[in-house]
Enzyme design. Structure first.
Site, PDB file in Angstrom:
ATOM      1  N   ASP A 149      36.713  22.593  40.309  1.00 16.52           N
ATOM      2  CA  ASP A 149      37.806  23.473  40.731  1.00 16.52           C
ATOM      3  C   ASP A 149      38.730  22.714  41.684  1.00 16.52           C
ATOM      4  OD1 ASP A 149      39.217  25.921  41.728  1.00 16.52           O
ATOM      5  OD2 ASP A 149      37.639  26.961  40.636  1.00 16.52           O
ATOM      6  N   HIS A 222      41.620  28.358  45.586  1.00 20.18           N
ATOM      7  CA  HIS A 222      40.967  28.781  44.343  1.00 20.18           C
ATOM      8  C   HIS A 222      39.485  28.395  44.319  1.00 20.18           C
ATOM      9  CE1 HIS A 222      40.347  28.911  39.917  1.00 20.18           C
ATOM     10  NE2 HIS A 222      41.343  29.766  39.901  1.00 20.18           N
ATOM     11  N   SER A 546      39.333  33.392  36.155  1.00 23.58           N
ATOM     12  CA  SER A 546      38.806  32.450  37.150  1.00 23.58           C
ATOM     13  C   SER A 546      37.789  33.114  38.057  1.00 23.58           C
ATOM     14  CB  SER A 546      39.932  31.932  38.045  1.00 23.58           C
ATOM     15  OG  SER A 546      40.666  30.938  37.402  1.00 23.58           O
TER      16      SER A 546
END
Ligand SMILES: *[C@@H]1O[C@H](CO)[C@@H](O)[C@H](O)[C@H]1NC(C)=O
Ligand SMILES: *[C@@H]1O[C@H](CO)[C@@H](O)[C@H](O)[C@H]1NC(C)=O
Ligand SMILES: *[C@@H]1O[C@H](CO)[C@@H](O)[C@H](O)[C@H]1NC(C)=O
Ligand SMILES: *[C@@H]1O[C@H](CO)[C@@H](O)[C@H](O)[C@H]1NC(C)=O
Ligand SMILES: *[C@@H]1O[C@H](CO)[C@@H](O)[C@H](O)[C@H]1NC(C)=O
Ligand SMILES: *[C@@H]1O[C@H](CO)[C@@H](O)[C@H](O)[C@H]1NC(C)=O
Length: 764
Positions: A149, A222, A546
């Site tokens: 990620d 994220h 996600s």
């Protein structure tokens, strides 16, 4: 070297040619045949790829203009385990010479993938110290979840390691030093952190170090969010400004985390993702979670799929997000069958905001704003709010004279709703109503002014009111957090099947919570993700596949700790055959892409994951590496394509199976236009992991236009581990419109278990 010097003299004259020659250079991910290369090139002391490069540089300089020698091939990565080859910047000529090298297999240009941008444990039935969260399951376990990620914020409270036992001795990973990241940033929770960026740089990506740290540190938010969703600690009293308050918990909150940062501001290079997956497998992760992708691609051209296959063969469970490109058909990415592909759906938690119109009508929208309600104020929209783009509240489109002191309506598109709110605020507006005409999605934004977004039916009603009223007014009020809503519902944004590149497998595989997920946030970004927003919170709320993908990674880790000998395919089967399709109101799970519609297997796969049931599924559909290789043979892969997945495996001369015979826990059946009297018969093998002596009877719900025969229709098991096979025939009864589908299911039912497979029939 002399050649380069000679070339320098020509440089001025040929500057134009040179720049085209350089522009011609691209990063390729190159697969080589290990046996041939080691025979040919490993005689001297040079690394093998240098020897290969020398040979192709010689080739080009002999044959081509001297200029070519000015830019020798440039190594980006050398891949040794799992995928033998390298990533390198090559000119077209060098690529041609490389193709002549004995042992060359494939060269595929690098691609940019993008990220698919706690209450959910309870929603998943994980609670207190019961069931899968019982200490006997958690403490004895030592499962390592690798997350690929945008990096991680190691100091976050979700990654503290108090009370954790020592790191398993099998762990071979490392904690890489880099910008604002030192080896002491890892601990017994965050046991590894590495950064991969050479592919990104080689493909022209510029990692601007005033914008992002060149290390595993997460400057985007994220990766911190996804990692904490999979395996963050229990953190009591977590919330976003009081919203969604409660104990934040990773789904597998005692598991270890290893972060592999391969995603940067400009995306994730496939060469970096490949390197990260191979490294994670080498390091010893048990589960891999990837919330990123591009689009469905042929498996032999998809390096994520090829690397995931290596992970599978090494016993690593791999899950990817399906993407946020829904609700269009065939938008799902990451569709290789050895990957678990995750869709996104809601939980029963919502963040309601009430929009009241001047005519007294009331509509429910959604918002993460926590301040006071607005007064009843004039509403402007489109032409009454500004110039071109004002309808969408695009940057600099709103006219402060028209907007000041008012509520502005902004239609979905171009920039996200939080950024539209920012434009309204900059222009002096007091509030914002976000309109959406395509779907009923409820993903909420942490607005910087009083604002709410409405779904399609409310948006139409509000627009109608606006059109028909001289002086339209509205107010917006905020209702905090509500529980007990109808759920789950599949998000419209969640990418859909059918699977374009593997017609015989339904994708996505399952759905999981991916709307309004509370998880860890680094202190360098705001909850709205706007740069101008100076608010900070330890936890933020985000939506996307996600967010659903790391939920499944966490569940897989729980299953792995409970069933240490289960293969990745067994874990996947358990997750799929126990998934549910009926919501908390007793109705079929709805699809938010259109009001009132039911989610099909092309939206939610087998259904919504149920960790408690998945830990005791009764039967499993197992698949070995060998099975998958035969499956690839059945897709008529060439020897060179097969070699990408396995060194030294050759397809049998005689066809051993049809693609539909893959022992997959769901059924995708494809009929030609006129399917009358066409029959497909597929075989499946189920393994008993439930009760030693048990009897299962088949229960079939036939898709419209298809008749189904299952032989035998009763399976009697005498012991655990016993495997029994059955055959299922799909008989076409009608002529179907091209592209139309119908759905059904096949369920093996015993006293205790229901082992369900969805069926999707498509006429082509
Ligand atoms: C790097 O980012 C800073 C801050 O956003 C910007 O001012 C600068 O121009 C950027 N540098 C490059 C080389 O893009
Ligand atoms: C790099 O990390 C530090 C934290 O150590 C942070 O303060 C800084 O904002 C980060 N830099 C960038 C460019 O994001
Ligand atoms: C919980 O958090 C809120 C605000 O973040 C704070 O005001 C409150 O004191 C905290 N409660 C406990 C028990 O820590
Ligand atoms: C959240 O906060 C509200 C109000 O402070 C409180 O009534 C409620 O019990 C809290 N919920 C949880 C799950 O802690
Ligand atoms: C409102 O008016 C605009 C412009 O005339 C039109 O495009 C739109 O369809 C109208 N909306 C409704 C719901 O009537
Ligand atoms: C289907 O098969 C039946 C029985 O064999 C036959 O009578 C019928 O004509 C066939 N229909 C078509 C459309 O081929």
């Amino acid at each position: 070297m002399i050649k380069i010097f000679d070339a320098m003299l020509l440089l001025v004259a040929f500057i134009a040619i040179l720049s085209t020659a350089l522009a011609d250079r691209q990063t390729y991910i190159v697969r080589m045949d290990k046996a041939k290369i080691t025979n040919t090139f490993m005689i001297d002391s040079k690394p093998w790829h240098e020897a290969v490069f020398d040979s192709i540089a010689d080739f080009s300089s002999q044959q081509e203009q001297e200029l070519e020698a000015a830019a020798p091939p440039e190594l980006v990565y050398s891949y040794e385990t799992g995928f033998f080859g390298f990533a390198a910047k090559l000119s077209a000529k060098q690529l041609e010479s490389l193709k002549k090298v004995d042992g060359f297999m494939t060269a595929i240009p690098d691609q940019m993938l993008s990220l698919h941008t706690t209450h959910t444990p309870q929603f998943l039935g994980l609670e207190g110290s019961k069931g899968l969260w019982h200490s006997s399951n958690l403490q004895t376990s030592d499962v390592i979840i690798g997350v690929i990620d945008s990096g991680i914020w190691p100091e976050h409270v979700s990654f503290k390691d108090h009370g954790m036992p020592p790191i398993p001795s099998r762990w071979k990973g490392s904690c890489e030093k880099g910008s604002k990241f030192s080896t002491s940033n890892c601990n017994k929770k965050l046991i590894g952190a590495r950064a991969f960026y050479k592919g990104n740089l080689a493909s022209g990506g510029k990692i601007n170090q005033t914008e992002e740290n060149l290390s595993a540190r997460d400057d985007a938010g994220h990766g911190t969010h996804t990692a904490s969703t999979a395996a963050g600690n229990l953190v009591p009293n977590a919330s976003l400004f009081g919203l969604a308050n409660g104990t934040a918990a990773g789904i597998s909150y005692t598991a270890r985390i290893a972060m592999y940062k391969a995603c940067w501001v400009n995306g994730c290079s496939a060469a970096d993702v490949l390197a990260a997956i191979l490294a994670a497998v080498e390091d010893g992760v048990d589960v891999l979670s990837l919330s990123l992708g591009f689009k469905a691609q042929l498996y032999y051209r998809d390096h994520s799929a090829i690397a995931a296959f290596f992970a599978f063969t090494s016993g690593v469970f791999v899950t990817f997000s399906a993407g946020n490109s829904g609700p269009g058909e065939s938008t799902a990415a990451n569709t290789a069958p050895w990957i678990l592909t995750v869709a996104a759906s809601t939980s029963d938690r919502s963040f309601p905001a009430i929009v009241k119109l001047g005519n007294g009508k009331i509509f429910q929208g959604t918002s993460l704003y926590t301040g006071e309600a607005t007064k009843q104020l004039p509403v402007v929209y489109g032409k009454t709010a500004g110039g071109e783009g004002a309808q969408y509240c695009m940057v600099d489109s709103l006219n402060p004279k028209l907007v000041k002191g008012k509520i502005v309506m902004c239609e979905q598109g171009f920039i996200n709703f939080a950024a539209k709110g920012e434009q309204v605020k900059l222009a002096g507006g007091v509030g914002m109503i976000g309109l959406k005409f395509g779907d009923e999605d409820v993903n909420a934004h942490a607005h910087i002014l009083p604002a709410a977004t409405l779904g399609a039916s409310a948006s139409e009603a509000v627009e109608k009111y606006f059109n028909s009223t001289k002086l339209p007014t509205a107010s917006i009020a905020f209702k905090g957090t509500k529980y007990g809503n109808r759920a789950p519902m599949v998000a419209a944004f969640s990418s859909r099947g059918p699977n374009l590149v593997g017609l015989d497998v339904i994708k996505p595989d399952v759905t999981a919570p991916g709307v309004n997920i509370l998880a860890a946030l680094p202190p360098v970004i705001s909850p709205s993700l706007l740069k101008s927003d100076k608010r900070r919170a330890a936890f933020g709320i985000m939506s996307g596949t996600s967010m659903s993908c790391p939920h499944v990674a966490g569940i897989a880790a729980l299953l792995k700790s409970k069933h240490k000998n289960w293969s990745p395919a067994a874990i996947k089967s358990a997750l799929m055959t126990t998934a549910y399709t009926i919501d908390n109101r007793g109705k079929p799970i709805a699809d938010l892409s259109a009001r009132g519609s039911e989610a099909t297997p092309f939206a939610m796969g087998s259904g919504h994951v149920d960790p408690v049931k998945a830990s005791d599924p009764g039967l499993i559909y197992d698949i070995t590496t060998e099975d998958y290789l035969h499956y690839l043979c059945s897709l008529k892969y060439s020897a060179a394509q097969m070699a990408l997945f396995s060194e030294g495996f050759t397809c049998p001369k005689k066809v051993t199976m049809q693609p539909g015979d893959l022992n997959y826990p769901s059924f995708a059946v494809n009929f030609k236009g006129n399917a009358r009297n066409t029959t497909f018969t597929y075989e499946r093998i189920v393994t008993n992991v439930g009760i030693p002596r048990s009897t299962y009877r088949v229960s079939v719900e036939e898709p419209k236009g298809v008749s189904i025969i299952v032989k035998p229709n009763v399976l009697r098991f005498k012991k655990l581990g016993e495997k029994l096979s059955y055959k299922v025939s799909f008989v076409g009864l009608k002529k179907g419109k091209s592209g139309s589908s119908s759905f059904g299911s096949l369920v093996w039912v015993s006293k205790k278990y229901r082992v369900r497979s969805p069926i999707a029939v498509t006429w082509r």
